[in-house]
Design an enzyme around this catalytic site. Structure first.
Site, PDB file in Angstrom:
ATOM      1  N   TRP A   1       0.944  -1.230  -0.106  1.00  0.00           N
ATOM      2  CA  TRP A   1      -0.003   0.130  -0.074  1.00  0.00           C
ATOM      3  C   TRP A   1       0.770   1.076  -0.094  1.00  0.00           C
ATOM      4  O   TRP A   1       1.888   1.354   0.816  1.00  0.00           O
ATOM      5  CB  TRP A   1      -0.784   0.008   1.160  1.00  0.00           C
ATOM      6  CG  TRP A   1      -1.919   1.061   1.243  1.00  0.00           C
ATOM      7  CD1 TRP A   1      -2.715   1.546   0.428  1.00  0.00           C
ATOM      8  CD2 TRP A   1      -2.093   1.977   2.626  1.00  0.00           C
ATOM      9  NE1 TRP A   1      -3.454   2.646   1.022  1.00  0.00           N
ATOM     10  CE2 TRP A   1      -3.124   2.791   2.096  1.00  0.00           C
ATOM     11  CE3 TRP A   1      -1.327   1.954   3.871  1.00  0.00           C
ATOM     12  CZ2 TRP A   1      -3.594   3.697   3.000  1.00  0.00           C
ATOM     13  CZ3 TRP A   1      -2.198   2.868   4.652  1.00  0.00           C
ATOM     14  CH2 TRP A   1      -2.871   3.622   4.196  1.00  0.00           C
TER      15      TRP A   1
ATOM     16  N   ASP B   1      -0.291  -5.391   9.393  1.00  0.00           N
ATOM     17  CA  ASP B   1      -1.568  -4.536   8.983  1.00  0.00           C
ATOM     18  C   ASP B   1      -2.526  -5.329   8.589  1.00  0.00           C
ATOM     19  O   ASP B   1      -2.507  -5.905   7.533  1.00  0.00           O
ATOM     20  CB  ASP B   1      -0.928  -3.483   7.920  1.00  0.00           C
ATOM     21  CG  ASP B   1      -2.017  -2.746   7.409  1.00  0.00           C
ATOM     22  OD1 ASP B   1      -3.109  -2.463   8.049  1.00  0.00           O
ATOM     23  OD2 ASP B   1      -1.654  -1.755   6.578  1.00  0.00           O
TER      24      ASP B   1
ATOM     25  N   ALA C   1      -6.349  -4.899   7.336  1.00  0.00           N
ATOM     26  CA  ALA C   1      -7.458  -3.799   7.102  1.00  0.00           C
ATOM     27  C   ALA C   1      -8.722  -4.364   6.452  1.00  0.00           C
ATOM     28  O   ALA C   1      -9.671  -3.529   6.206  1.00  0.00           O
ATOM     29  CB  ALA C   1      -6.742  -2.832   6.472  1.00  0.00           C
TER      30      ALA C   1
ATOM     31  N   LYS D   1     -13.251  -0.839   6.418  1.00  0.00           N
ATOM     32  CA  LYS D   1     -13.887  -1.548   5.346  1.00  0.00           C
ATOM     33  C   LYS D   1     -14.793  -2.684   5.962  1.00  0.00           C
ATOM     34  O   LYS D   1     -15.829  -2.691   5.516  1.00  0.00           O
ATOM     35  CB  LYS D   1     -12.746  -2.170   4.692  1.00  0.00           C
ATOM     36  CG  LYS D   1     -11.466  -1.508   4.666  1.00  0.00           C
ATOM     37  CD  LYS D   1     -11.289  -0.683   3.563  1.00  0.00           C
ATOM     38  CE  LYS D   1      -9.909   0.453   3.704  1.00  0.00           C
ATOM     39  NZ  LYS D   1      -9.593   0.812   2.496  1.00  0.00           N
TER      40      LYS D   1
END
Ligand code: LMR
Length: 394
Positions: A127, A208, A210, A243
Site C-alpha cells: 500500500w 497491517d 485492514a 472496510k
C-alpha cells in the site's frame, strides 16, 4: 514562511479518486480507491452500524473525553475479534487510533522510540502509504519480493530469499490478509515458513490487517495474525474498521502491541498513550463506540456478520464472473488468478501505459500499477471490462 514550502508528492490512489470524480462520462467505471460498493455503485451504511448509531443517539448523555487510549471496551472487543484468545489479554497493550492509517503511524512512532535504528521491511509492492509515512518519519526501509508477475501469485521463494537479509531487531511489515494491492496471499503452510524465518532472524513482525472478513471469512482472515501473535514475544498489529464495518469517514482503528510479559505491557501501554497525546490527544470515539456496540451485542453482531458475509460472497462472485468472461474471450485460463485472489483488490499485472489507455478509451479507472477494486464492478460492467482488457492486449 509558506512561500518556502515544497510541493509534496501526490498519493496516487487519492489522485485517481479526484480524476474519476471529474470525468464527465456516464459510462465510467471506478476500480480505484479501496471502498466497497454494492451493485448500484453505492457505499451503504451497514445495517448494524445504522442500528447502533440510532441507539447511541438516544442513549448517549455526554460527549466528554474518554481516555487517551480510547474506551477499554473497544480495545477488548477488537483484541477479541482479531486475536481471539491467541495470546493472554494481559500481554496486549492497545490504543484506539484515527483509522488504520493512524494505527500504522502510531506503530511506526513507537518503533522509533523503542528501536530507532531498525529497518522496516515492506512487501514489494505494498500500500503506497506505508513507504510514504516511513519516509516522512525518516526511518530506514527495505523491500522484499512478494508478487510474481508471471503467475500473479506470491513469489514465495523470492520473499524468503529477501527476508533472509533481515537483521535482528528489524521490523517486517506483513498484510494480515487480502494483500493490498495484489490480492495474492500466502497459504497457511507458507505463513508458517515466514514466521519461522522471521523468528530465526530475531526480527519483529508488524501486521497491517485492514480487510478482515473480505477474504475467506472473518475467522479465517485472522488466522495468520493469530499465528504470528502466538509465535513471538513482541508483535505490532494495526487493525482498521474502515472496510469491514464500512465506517471509512469515522476514522476507526486500533494499534495493538503484543508484549512479552505484563510488566512490559504496562510500559508499552504508557508509551502508546503518550504518543496519542502528542499526535492528536484523544482518539475519535464515535466509530469505535459503534463498533464496540456491534461486537458486544449478540443481535447486532449476528446482523453485521451476516451482511459482511454477503459483501464477501458478492465480491467472490464478481471475481468468478470476471475470470469466466476472460476465459471465454481469451480462450485460455491465464486470467483464472482473478478468481483465486482474495479481498477487495487484484493486480491485473499490466503496464501503466495500458492502464492509461483503459482510462482514456473506456473510462475504466484502476491504479497505475493495475490494481483493480473488484467491488467497483457489477454484472453490467464485467463484460465491458473484460472486452477492454482483451482489446488492449493484456
Ligand atoms: C486503498 O488502498 O485504496 C484504501 O486503503 C484507501 C486509501 O486510503 O488508500
Amino acid at each position: 514562511m509558506f512561500a518556502h514550502l515544497n510541493e509534496q508528492p501526490k498519493d496516487k490512489i487519492l489522485a485517481l479518486m479526484a480524476a474519476y470524480k471529474e470525468d464527465p462520462r456516464d459510462t465510467k467505471v471506478d476500480l480505484g480507491v479501496g471502498v466497497y460498493k454494492d451493485a448500484s455503485g453505492n457505499t451503504p451504511v451497514m445495517r448494524a452500524v445504522k442500528a447502533a448509531e440510532r441507539q447511541l443517539v438516544n442513549e448517549q448523555d455526554s460527549k466528554s473525553y474518554v481516555g487517551l487510549a480510547g474506551d477499554p471496551a473497544f480495545s477488548d472487543a477488537m483484541i477479541d475479534l482479531v486475536l481471539d484468545g491467541a495470546v493472554a489479554r494481559d500481554r496486549v497493550a492497545a490504543v484506539a487510533t484515527p483509522g488504520g492509517t493512524g494505527a500504522i503511524r502510531q506503530a511506526l512512532e513507537l518503533i522509533k522510540l523503542a528501536a530507532p535504528g531498525a529497518t522496516v521491511w515492506l512487501s514489494d509492492p505494498t500500500w503506497p502509504n506505508h513507504p510514504s509515512i516511513i519516509k516522512y518519519l525518516g526511518m530506514k526501509m527495505q523491500t522484499y519480493r512478494y508478487f510474481d508477475s508471471e503467475t500473479r501469485d506470491v513469489d514465495y521463494v523470492g520473499m524468503l530469499t529477501d527476508l533472509g537479509a533481515v537483521l535482528p531487531g528489524d521490523i517486517v511489515l506483513l498484510h494480515g490478509c487480502c494483500h493490498n494491492p495484489t490480492g495474492a496471499n500466502l497459504t497457511m503452510p507458507q505463513w508458517k515458513g515466514v514466521v519461522d524465518l522471521i523468528k530465526e532472524k530475531a526480527a519483529i513482525p508488524f501486521v497491517d490487517i485492514a480487510y478482515q472478513g473480505f477474504g475467506d471469512g472473518l475467522d479465517q482472515d485472522g488466522a495468520a495474525t493469530r499465528l504470528i501473535a502466538e509465535s513471538f514475544d513482541n508483535v505490532l498489529i494495526a487493525a482498521s474498521c474502515s472496510k469491514n464495518f464500512g465506517v471509512y469517514r469515522e476514522r476507526t482503528g486500533i494499534l495493538m502491541a503484543v508484549t512479552k510479559v505484563a510488566d512490559e505491557r504496562a510500559l508499552t501501554q504508557q508509551n502508546m498513550s503518550y504518543l496519542n497525546r502528542q499526535n492528536f490527544s484523544f482518539p475519535p470515539d464515535h466509530g469505535a463506540r459503534v463498533v464496540t456496540m456491534i461486537l458486544t451485542d449478540p443481535e447486532l453482531r449476528a446482523d453485521w456478520e451476516a451482511e459482511l458475509e454477503e459483501v464477501r460472497l458478492g465480491m467472490l462472485d464478481l471475481r468468478k464472473q470476471l475470470a469466466d468472461e476472460l476465459r471465454r474471450l481469451s480462450n485460455s485460463d491465464r486470467f483464472d488468478f482473478l478468481a483465486t485472489h482474495r479481498g477487495m483488490f487484484s493486480r491485473l499485472g499490466t503496464s501503466p501505459e495500458i492502464v492509461e489507455k483503459l482510462r482514456a478509451d473506456h473510462g475504466i479507472y484502476m491504479v497505475g500499477d493495475s490494481r483493480m477494486n473488484i467491488a467497483g464492478l457489477n454484472t453490467n460492467t464485467i463484460p465491458i471490462l473484460a472486452k477492454a482488457i482483451i482489446d488492449a492486449g493484456v
